[in-house]
Motif scaffolding. Structure first.
Motif, PDB file in Angstrom:
ATOM      1  N   MET A 184     -10.944   1.177 -13.369  1.00 47.66           N
ATOM      2  CA  MET A 184      -9.855   0.357 -12.853  1.00 47.66           C
ATOM      3  C   MET A 184      -8.683   0.393 -13.829  1.00 47.66           C
ATOM      4  SD  MET A 184     -11.634  -3.182 -11.557  1.00 47.66           S
ATOM      5  CE  MET A 184     -10.734  -3.690 -10.130  1.00 47.66           C
ATOM      6  N   PRO A 185      -7.455   0.476 -13.305  1.00 47.95           N
ATOM      7  CA  PRO A 185      -6.289   0.386 -14.182  1.00 47.95           C
ATOM      8  C   PRO A 185      -6.210  -0.981 -14.862  1.00 47.95           C
ATOM      9  CG  PRO A 185      -5.685   1.332 -12.070  1.00 47.95           C
ATOM     10  CD  PRO A 185      -7.102   0.871 -11.956  1.00 47.95           C
ATOM     11  N   SER A 186      -5.462  -1.048 -15.951  1.00 48.20           N
ATOM     12  CA  SER A 186      -5.423  -2.264 -16.766  1.00 48.20           C
ATOM     13  C   SER A 186      -4.913  -3.480 -15.990  1.00 48.20           C
ATOM     14  CB  SER A 186      -4.577  -2.036 -18.014  1.00 48.20           C
ATOM     15  OG  SER A 186      -3.232  -1.772 -17.652  1.00 48.20           O
ATOM     16  N   ASN A 187      -3.942  -3.301 -15.086  1.00 49.25           N
ATOM     17  CA  ASN A 187      -3.475  -4.439 -14.292  1.00 49.25           C
ATOM     18  C   ASN A 187      -4.593  -5.002 -13.430  1.00 49.25           C
ATOM     19  OD1 ASN A 187      -0.826  -4.743 -15.104  1.00 49.25           O
ATOM     20  ND2 ASN A 187      -0.023  -3.325 -13.577  1.00 49.25           N
ATOM     21  N   ASP A 188      -5.401  -4.120 -12.847  1.00 43.34           N
ATOM     22  CA  ASP A 188      -6.493  -4.555 -11.991  1.00 43.34           C
ATOM     23  C   ASP A 188      -7.540  -5.322 -12.789  1.00 43.34           C
ATOM     24  OD1 ASP A 188      -5.094  -3.187 -10.060  1.00 43.34           O
ATOM     25  OD2 ASP A 188      -6.464  -1.479 -10.010  1.00 43.34           O
ATOM     26  N   VAL A 189      -7.873  -4.817 -13.973  1.00 48.62           N
ATOM     27  CA  VAL A 189      -8.855  -5.484 -14.827  1.00 48.62           C
ATOM     28  C   VAL A 189      -8.317  -6.844 -15.269  1.00 48.62           C
ATOM     29  CG1 VAL A 189     -10.078  -5.351 -17.033  1.00 48.62           C
ATOM     30  CG2 VAL A 189      -9.881  -3.330 -15.590  1.00 48.62           C
ATOM     31  N   ARG A 190      -7.031  -6.894 -15.603  1.00 48.72           N
ATOM     32  CA  ARG A 190      -6.414  -8.145 -16.030  1.00 48.72           C
ATOM     33  C   ARG A 190      -6.465  -9.176 -14.900  1.00 48.72           C
ATOM     34  NH1 ARG A 190      -1.360  -6.467 -17.201  1.00 48.72           N
ATOM     35  NH2 ARG A 190      -2.200  -5.413 -19.004  1.00 48.72           N
ATOM     36  N   ILE A 191      -6.144  -8.758 -13.678  1.00 44.21           N
ATOM     37  CA  ILE A 191      -6.173  -9.676 -12.539  1.00 44.21           C
ATOM     38  C   ILE A 191      -7.604 -10.127 -12.269  1.00 44.21           C
ATOM     39  CG2 ILE A 191      -5.834  -9.825 -10.035  1.00 44.21           C
ATOM     40  CD1 ILE A 191      -3.288  -8.123 -10.464  1.00 44.21           C
ATOM     41  N   LEU A 192      -8.561  -9.203 -12.372  1.00 45.15           N
ATOM     42  CA  LEU A 192      -9.964  -9.559 -12.181  1.00 45.15           C
ATOM     43  C   LEU A 192     -10.406 -10.599 -13.209  1.00 45.15           C
ATOM     44  CD1 LEU A 192     -12.645  -9.042 -10.700  1.00 45.15           C
ATOM     45  CD2 LEU A 192     -13.093  -7.252 -12.372  1.00 45.15           C
ATOM     46  N   ALA A 193     -10.061 -10.377 -14.463  1.00 44.47           N
ATOM     47  CA  ALA A 193     -10.435 -11.331 -15.518  1.00 44.47           C
ATOM     48  C   ALA A 193      -9.739 -12.672 -15.326  1.00 44.47           C
ATOM     49  CB  ALA A 193     -10.090 -10.754 -16.886  1.00 44.47           C
ATOM     50  N   VAL A 208     -12.418  -3.410  -3.982  1.00 46.88           N
ATOM     51  CA  VAL A 208     -12.211  -2.625  -2.758  1.00 46.88           C
ATOM     52  C   VAL A 208     -10.737  -2.644  -2.347  1.00 46.88           C
ATOM     53  CG1 VAL A 208     -12.708  -2.561  -0.273  1.00 46.88           C
ATOM     54  CG2 VAL A 208     -14.560  -2.855  -1.911  1.00 46.88           C
ATOM     55  N   LEU A 209     -10.114  -3.803  -2.451  1.00 49.00           N
ATOM     56  CA  LEU A 209      -8.710  -3.925  -2.065  1.00 49.00           C
ATOM     57  C   LEU A 209      -7.801  -3.107  -2.978  1.00 49.00           C
ATOM     58  CD1 LEU A 209      -7.007  -5.329   0.063  1.00 49.00           C
ATOM     59  CD2 LEU A 209      -6.727  -7.226  -1.522  1.00 49.00           C
ATOM     60  N   GLN A 210      -8.050  -3.131  -4.275  1.00 52.45           N
ATOM     61  CA  GLN A 210      -7.236  -2.350  -5.208  1.00 52.45           C
ATOM     62  C   GLN A 210      -7.440  -0.853  -4.994  1.00 52.45           C
ATOM     63  OE1 GLN A 210      -4.838  -3.515  -6.903  1.00 52.45           O
ATOM     64  NE2 GLN A 210      -5.339  -5.643  -6.574  1.00 52.45           N
ATOM     65  N   ARG A 211      -8.656  -0.472  -4.698  1.00 53.69           N
ATOM     66  CA  ARG A 211      -8.944   0.946  -4.435  1.00 53.69           C
ATOM     67  C   ARG A 211      -8.250   1.400  -3.154  1.00 53.69           C
ATOM     68  NH1 ARG A 211     -12.959   4.510  -6.669  1.00 53.69           N
ATOM     69  NH2 ARG A 211     -13.407   6.080  -5.113  1.00 53.69           N
ATOM     70  N   THR A 212      -8.251   0.552  -2.130  1.00 54.65           N
ATOM     71  CA  THR A 212      -7.560   0.871  -0.883  1.00 54.65           C
ATOM     72  C   THR A 212      -6.057   0.984  -1.118  1.00 54.65           C
ATOM     73  OG1 THR A 212      -9.247  -0.269   0.410  1.00 54.65           O
ATOM     74  CG2 THR A 212      -7.130   0.087   1.473  1.00 54.65           C
ATOM     75  N   ALA A 213      -5.519   0.103  -1.933  1.00 50.07           N
ATOM     76  CA  ALA A 213      -4.079   0.144  -2.214  1.00 50.07           C
ATOM     77  C   ALA A 213      -3.677   1.463  -2.869  1.00 50.07           C
ATOM     78  CB  ALA A 213      -3.691  -1.022  -3.117  1.00 50.07           C
ATOM     79  N   LYS A 214      -4.549   2.004  -3.701  1.00 53.09           N
ATOM     80  CA  LYS A 214      -4.231   3.259  -4.376  1.00 53.09           C
ATOM     81  C   LYS A 214      -4.370   4.463  -3.442  1.00 53.09           C
ATOM     82  CE  LYS A 214      -4.041   1.490  -8.675  1.00 53.09           C
ATOM     83  NZ  LYS A 214      -3.717   0.140  -8.332  1.00 53.09           N
ATOM     84  N   SER A 215      -5.419   4.482  -2.630  1.00 50.48           N
ATOM     85  CA  SER A 215      -5.680   5.666  -1.813  1.00 50.48           C
ATOM     86  C   SER A 215      -5.042   5.616  -0.427  1.00 50.48           C
ATOM     87  CB  SER A 215      -7.185   5.891  -1.681  1.00 50.48           C
ATOM     88  OG  SER A 215      -7.792   4.783  -1.052  1.00 50.48           O
ATOM     89  N   LEU A 216      -4.962   4.447   0.174  1.00 51.35           N
ATOM     90  CA  LEU A 216      -4.394   4.304   1.525  1.00 51.35           C
ATOM     91  C   LEU A 216      -3.392   3.143   1.556  1.00 51.35           C
ATOM     92  CD1 LEU A 216      -7.806   4.566   3.383  1.00 51.35           C
ATOM     93  CD2 LEU A 216      -6.097   6.370   3.217  1.00 51.35           C
ATOM     94  N   PRO A 217      -2.245   3.303   0.908  1.00 49.94           N
ATOM     95  CA  PRO A 217      -1.312   2.181   0.807  1.00 49.94           C
ATOM     96  C   PRO A 217      -0.803   1.668   2.148  1.00 49.94           C
ATOM     97  CG  PRO A 217      -0.295   4.193  -0.017  1.00 49.94           C
ATOM     98  CD  PRO A 217      -1.732   4.499   0.261  1.00 49.94           C
ATOM     99  N   HIS A 218      -0.773   2.521   3.163  1.00 52.89           N
ATOM    100  CA  HIS A 218      -0.290   2.099   4.475  1.00 52.89           C
ATOM    101  C   HIS A 218      -1.275   1.156   5.165  1.00 52.89           C
ATOM    102  CE1 HIS A 218      -2.676   5.726   5.036  1.00 52.89           C
ATOM    103  NE2 HIS A 218      -2.928   5.316   6.267  1.00 52.89           N
ATOM    104  N   LEU A 219      -2.521   1.107   4.701  1.00 51.52           N
ATOM    105  CA  LEU A 219      -3.517   0.208   5.281  1.00 51.52           C
ATOM    106  C   LEU A 219      -3.757  -1.037   4.437  1.00 51.52           C
ATOM    107  CD1 LEU A 219      -6.240   2.731   6.451  1.00 51.52           C
ATOM    108  CD2 LEU A 219      -4.521   1.574   7.829  1.00 51.52           C
ATOM    109  N   PHE A 220      -2.995  -1.206   3.359  1.00 54.02           N
ATOM    110  CA  PHE A 220      -3.252  -2.272   2.394  1.00 54.02           C
ATOM    111  C   PHE A 220      -3.235  -3.657   3.029  1.00 54.02           C
ATOM    112  CE2 PHE A 220      -1.677  -5.277  -0.853  1.00 54.02           C
ATOM    113  CZ  PHE A 220      -2.762  -5.227  -1.703  1.00 54.02           C
ATOM    114  N   GLN A 221      -2.195  -3.989   3.769  1.00 54.04           N
ATOM    115  CA  GLN A 221      -2.086  -5.339   4.332  1.00 54.04           C
ATOM    116  C   GLN A 221      -3.187  -5.607   5.352  1.00 54.04           C
ATOM    117  OE1 GLN A 221       1.603  -6.277   6.256  1.00 54.04           O
ATOM    118  NE2 GLN A 221       1.248  -8.461   6.108  1.00 54.04           N
ATOM    119  N   ALA A 222      -3.432  -4.671   6.251  1.00 55.50           N
ATOM    120  CA  ALA A 222      -4.489  -4.854   7.242  1.00 55.50           C
ATOM    121  C   ALA A 222      -5.857  -4.937   6.567  1.00 55.50           C
ATOM    122  CB  ALA A 222      -4.464  -3.704   8.243  1.00 55.50           C
TER     123      ALA A 222
END
Length: 145
Positions: free
Chosen positions: A1-10, A56-70
């Motif tokens: 996970m990128p550092s922003n994601d880890v920071r938000i998780l923590a 799962v949401l962060q991974r979706t945002a990286k790979s399929l940004p057009h589906l992020f909100q849904a």
């Protein structure tokens, strides 16, 4: 996970764990040993469900940004539904106090959502990709020298 994601998780997991610890103590005083077990299990369930959801949401945002909100809406609806199913499954258990479990589950979920919201609002995440730089000079598009 990128550092922003880890920071938000923590920043979401630590306050949830603190709320869970308070719930364990209160449940222990009110309901005894079974209350402690119920509150501890509920805290672990909240951190596990919500942490996996965030991943799962962060991974979706990286790979399929057009589906992020849904995906976000579907994920949160599925998480809440799974938490209700979990509560209904253990409603009449004798392993732990179901009231302490249910209250801790609800309070822990609300604590996670509040902490995650705060973490996202405080994060400095770019929402526009900066122009790519080549050799310190911006690239020229459509013009050749």
């Amino acid at each position: 996970m990128p550092s922003n994601d880890v920071r938000i998780l923590a920043q979401a997991a630590v306050p949830t764990a603190a709320v869970g610890a308070v719930a364990v103590v209160v449940s222990g005083v009110v309901a005894g040993g079974k209350g402690v077990i119920g509150a501890a299990v509920a805290t672990l369930v909240v951190i596990l469900f919500m942490g996996l959801g965030l991943y799962v949401l962060q991974r979706t945002a990286k790979s399929l940004p057009h589906l992020f909100q849904a995906m976000g809406l579907m994920l949160y609806a599925a998480q809440i539904l799974l938490l209700f199913v979990f509560m209904a499954t253990f409603k009449n258990t004798t392993l732990f106090n179901p009231k302490a479990f249910a209250l801790t589950l609800v309070i822990g979920t609300l604590a996670w959502i509040a902490a995650q919201t705060r973490a996202h609002m405080k994060a400095k995440i770019l929402y526009v990709e900066p122009d790519s730089m080549t050799g310190g000079k911006p690239e020229k598009s459509g013009h050749s020298s």
